[in-house]
Design a protein around this motif. Sequence first.
Motif, PDB file in Angstrom:
ATOM      1  N   ASP A  70       6.758  15.270 -15.165  1.00 21.65           N
ATOM      2  CA  ASP A  70       6.624  16.197 -15.984  1.00 21.65           C
ATOM      3  C   ASP A  70       5.062  16.036 -16.415  1.00 21.65           C
ATOM      4  OD1 ASP A  70       9.243  17.295 -17.054  1.00 21.65           O
ATOM      5  OD2 ASP A  70       9.400  14.723 -17.320  1.00 21.65           O
ATOM      6  N   GLY A  71       4.547  17.488 -16.805  1.00 16.66           N
ATOM      7  CA  GLY A  71       3.099  17.560 -17.211  1.00 16.66           C
ATOM      8  C   GLY A  71       2.054  17.883 -15.899  1.00 16.66           C
ATOM      9  N   GLU A  72       0.937  17.421 -16.400  1.00 10.13           N
ATOM     10  CA  GLU A  72      -0.205  18.184 -15.351  1.00 10.13           C
ATOM     11  C   GLU A  72      -1.456  17.209 -15.758  1.00 10.13           C
ATOM     12  OE1 GLU A  72      -2.963  21.816 -15.255  1.00 10.13           O
ATOM     13  OE2 GLU A  72      -1.029  22.486 -14.834  1.00 10.13           O
ATOM     14  N   ILE A  73      -2.023  16.947 -14.637  1.00 10.73           N
ATOM     15  CA  ILE A  73      -3.224  16.112 -14.550  1.00 10.73           C
ATOM     16  C   ILE A  73      -4.424  16.821 -13.811  1.00 10.73           C
ATOM     17  CG2 ILE A  73      -4.472  13.765 -13.747  1.00 10.73           C
ATOM     18  CD1 ILE A  73      -1.922  12.556 -14.318  1.00 10.73           C
ATOM     19  N   GLY A  80     -16.289  15.495  -4.169  1.00 15.78           N
ATOM     20  CA  GLY A  80     -16.129  16.929  -4.583  1.00 15.78           C
ATOM     21  C   GLY A  80     -15.051  17.515  -4.852  1.00 15.78           C
ATOM     22  N   VAL A  81     -13.764  16.877  -4.871  1.00 16.09           N
ATOM     23  CA  VAL A  81     -12.628  17.412  -5.299  1.00 16.09           C
ATOM     24  C   VAL A  81     -12.228  17.510  -6.606  1.00 16.09           C
ATOM     25  CG1 VAL A  81     -10.197  17.223  -4.950  1.00 16.09           C
ATOM     26  CG2 VAL A  81     -11.766  16.604  -2.928  1.00 16.09           C
ATOM     27  N   THR A  82     -12.051  18.815  -7.085  1.00 13.30           N
ATOM     28  CA  THR A  82     -11.217  19.051  -8.296  1.00 13.30           C
ATOM     29  C   THR A  82      -9.837  19.680  -8.139  1.00 13.30           C
ATOM     30  OG1 THR A  82     -13.213  19.504  -9.616  1.00 13.30           O
ATOM     31  CG2 THR A  82     -11.260  20.353 -10.440  1.00 13.30           C
ATOM     32  N   GLN A  83      -8.963  18.759  -8.410  1.00 12.72           N
ATOM     33  CA  GLN A  83      -7.442  19.454  -8.123  1.00 12.72           C
ATOM     34  C   GLN A  83      -6.407  18.980  -9.193  1.00 12.72           C
ATOM     35  OE1 GLN A  83      -5.969  20.701  -5.054  1.00 12.72           O
ATOM     36  NE2 GLN A  83      -4.501  20.592  -6.369  1.00 12.72           N
ATOM     37  N   ARG A  84      -5.554  20.115  -9.780  1.00  8.14           N
ATOM     38  CA  ARG A  84      -4.560  19.752 -10.487  1.00  8.14           C
ATOM     39  C   ARG A  84      -3.367  19.185  -9.840  1.00  8.14           C
ATOM     40  NH1 ARG A  84      -5.015  24.993 -14.697  1.00  8.14           N
ATOM     41  NH2 ARG A  84      -7.037  24.652 -15.508  1.00  8.14           N
ATOM     42  N   ILE A  85      -2.492  18.507 -10.379  1.00  5.02           N
ATOM     43  CA  ILE A  85      -1.365  18.076  -9.860  1.00  5.02           C
ATOM     44  C   ILE A  85      -0.111  18.368 -10.846  1.00  5.02           C
ATOM     45  CG2 ILE A  85      -1.711  15.604 -10.929  1.00  5.02           C
ATOM     46  CD1 ILE A  85      -0.070  14.632  -8.560  1.00  5.02           C
ATOM     47  N   HIS A  86       0.654  18.724 -10.228  1.00  6.46           N
ATOM     48  CA  HIS A  86       2.129  19.467 -11.059  1.00  6.46           C
ATOM     49  C   HIS A  86       3.293  18.508 -10.596  1.00  6.46           C
ATOM     50  CE1 HIS A  86      -0.663  22.801 -10.570  1.00  6.46           C
ATOM     51  NE2 HIS A  86      -0.557  22.994 -11.835  1.00  6.46           N
ATOM     52  N   GLY A  88       6.338  16.808  -8.936  1.00  6.02           N
ATOM     53  CA  GLY A  88       6.653  16.793  -7.503  1.00  6.02           C
ATOM     54  C   GLY A  88       5.822  17.165  -6.313  1.00  6.02           C
ATOM     55  N   GLU A  89       4.412  17.088  -6.753  1.00  4.20           N
ATOM     56  CA  GLU A  89       3.385  17.084  -5.897  1.00  4.20           C
ATOM     57  C   GLU A  89       2.648  15.625  -5.858  1.00  4.20           C
ATOM     58  OE1 GLU A  89       1.853  21.621  -6.660  1.00  4.20           O
ATOM     59  OE2 GLU A  89       0.678  19.821  -7.489  1.00  4.20           O
ATOM     60  N   VAL A  90       1.779  15.460  -4.560  1.00  2.00           N
ATOM     61  CA  VAL A  90       1.109  14.050  -4.486  1.00  2.00           C
ATOM     62  C   VAL A  90      -0.268  14.232  -4.462  1.00  2.00           C
ATOM     63  CG1 VAL A  90       1.004  12.256  -2.846  1.00  2.00           C
ATOM     64  CG2 VAL A  90       3.219  13.183  -3.384  1.00  2.00           C
ATOM     65  N   ASN A  91      -0.911  13.732  -5.350  1.00  2.80           N
ATOM     66  CA  ASN A  91      -2.501  13.161  -5.040  1.00  2.80           C
ATOM     67  C   ASN A  91      -2.669  11.906  -4.564  1.00  2.80           C
ATOM     68  OD1 ASN A  91      -3.206  15.659  -6.056  1.00  2.80           O
ATOM     69  ND2 ASN A  91      -4.197  14.749  -8.048  1.00  2.80           N
ATOM     70  N   TRP A  92      -3.092  11.896  -3.270  1.00  2.85           N
ATOM     71  CA  TRP A  92      -3.316  10.662  -2.356  1.00  2.85           C
ATOM     72  C   TRP A  92      -4.796  10.569  -2.367  1.00  2.85           C
ATOM     73  CZ3 TRP A  92       0.533   7.601  -0.332  1.00  2.85           C
ATOM     74  CH2 TRP A  92       0.322   6.417   0.454  1.00  2.85           C
ATOM     75  N   MET A  93      -5.348   9.489  -2.904  1.00  2.45           N
ATOM     76  CA  MET A  93      -6.841   9.648  -2.839  1.00  2.45           C
ATOM     77  C   MET A  93      -7.204   8.215  -2.140  1.00  2.45           C
ATOM     78  SD  MET A  93      -9.539   9.234  -5.970  1.00  2.45           S
ATOM     79  CE  MET A  93      -9.215   7.511  -6.438  1.00  2.45           C
ATOM     80  N   THR A  94      -7.875   8.225  -1.025  1.00  2.00           N
ATOM     81  CA  THR A  94      -8.151   6.728  -0.500  1.00  2.00           C
ATOM     82  C   THR A  94      -9.628   6.404  -0.545  1.00  2.00           C
ATOM     83  OG1 THR A  94      -6.774   7.342   1.361  1.00  2.00           O
ATOM     84  CG2 THR A  94      -8.486   5.865   1.881  1.00  2.00           C
ATOM     85  N   HIS A 138      -0.949  17.303  -1.584  1.00  3.08           N
ATOM     86  CA  HIS A 138       0.169  17.559  -0.944  1.00  3.08           C
ATOM     87  C   HIS A 138       1.031  18.140  -1.838  1.00  3.08           C
ATOM     88  CE1 HIS A 138      -0.628  15.771   2.830  1.00  3.08           C
ATOM     89  NE2 HIS A 138      -1.423  14.551   2.201  1.00  3.08           N
ATOM     90  N   GLY A 139       1.489  19.578  -1.667  1.00  2.00           N
ATOM     91  CA  GLY A 139       2.464  20.199  -2.243  1.00  2.00           C
ATOM     92  C   GLY A 139       3.743  20.008  -1.980  1.00  2.00           C
ATOM     93  N   VAL A 140       4.658  20.467  -2.769  1.00  2.00           N
ATOM     94  CA  VAL A 140       6.136  20.494  -2.636  1.00  2.00           C
ATOM     95  C   VAL A 140       6.788  20.704  -1.082  1.00  2.00           C
ATOM     96  CG1 VAL A 140       6.820  20.229  -4.984  1.00  2.00           C
ATOM     97  CG2 VAL A 140       7.027  22.340  -3.569  1.00  2.00           C
TER      98      VAL A 140
END
Length: 296
Positions: A70-73, A80-86, A88-94, A138-140
């Motif tokens: 739930d929620g959003e970040i 240089g990335v700005t990305q909202r995550i919702h 069921g999605e995945v933010n994978w930062m290496t 990565h989206g759903v």
Amino acid sequence: MIELVIDQRRKDLGGFEVGRVLPFAKRRMVGPFVFFDHMGPVEFQPGFPRNVDVRPHPHIGLSTVTYLFDGEITHRDSVGVTQRIHPGEVNWMTAGSGITHSERFETLRADGGKMHGIQAWVALPVEDEEIDPAFHHHGVDDLPTYESGGLWARLVAGEAFGAKAKVRTRSPLFYVHWRLQPGAQDQLPAEYPERAAYVAQGVVEAGGQTLQTGQMAVFAPGQPVLFTAVTEAVVMLLGGEPVGPRFIEWNFVSSSRDRIEQAKADWKAGRMKLPDADHDEFIPLPEPPPPPNPMS
């Protein structure tokens, strides 16, 4: 069947709580997973203060995996990335050789709402610890799902149950989100040498034991594990091939203690670039604890 049950340790991060699961004194890692935090659940009211946000901070030697129920970040980083995550999605930062990022709750601050999710860290193999930093969202549609007999499943990363997610990983692993209705059953296969299950919500039976919300079971290798949902439940399955022991200090993970000391010095001296879109503040390097009083 179950080697160890780990109870989450609740920690206040200054506005909301997390349940820290890994690392644990008796189990530092499960496969390459070296850190596992259960964020929330918390219900935010509109207009909560900005100090709840996670200000820019550094990482080395790992990939961070943010996954929300739930929620959003809003994520901002030094590549240089700005990305909202919702949900069921995945933010994978290496992080690799070094990255900085922030995590902001701007939408929740404006509208209010529930925040609930998992933040995990995956240690990079030794040969990849110093790769260039990168970020992938990565989206759903990139994440395979399955539904049958009261079980719904999403493969968040890696390979499991005959499916493969599009998230690029650097070592063999699996990370799965299960939702189960009461009485639903399924098995965790024995294909990986290190496996665990975390109950984010509800009650399940696994490996002959009952697991409650906030508990992680670490399983012995070699045998499949049958799960039965006692109540409606949310379970995260994780594990993989071990990558070897790691040092972990603050936000830094490495196979080398000297490399962590160098990262600490770089951050303290301002040698690590801050996110372009979020460079007006940062989290300072924590001061080491004072030595014990010899008279105590």
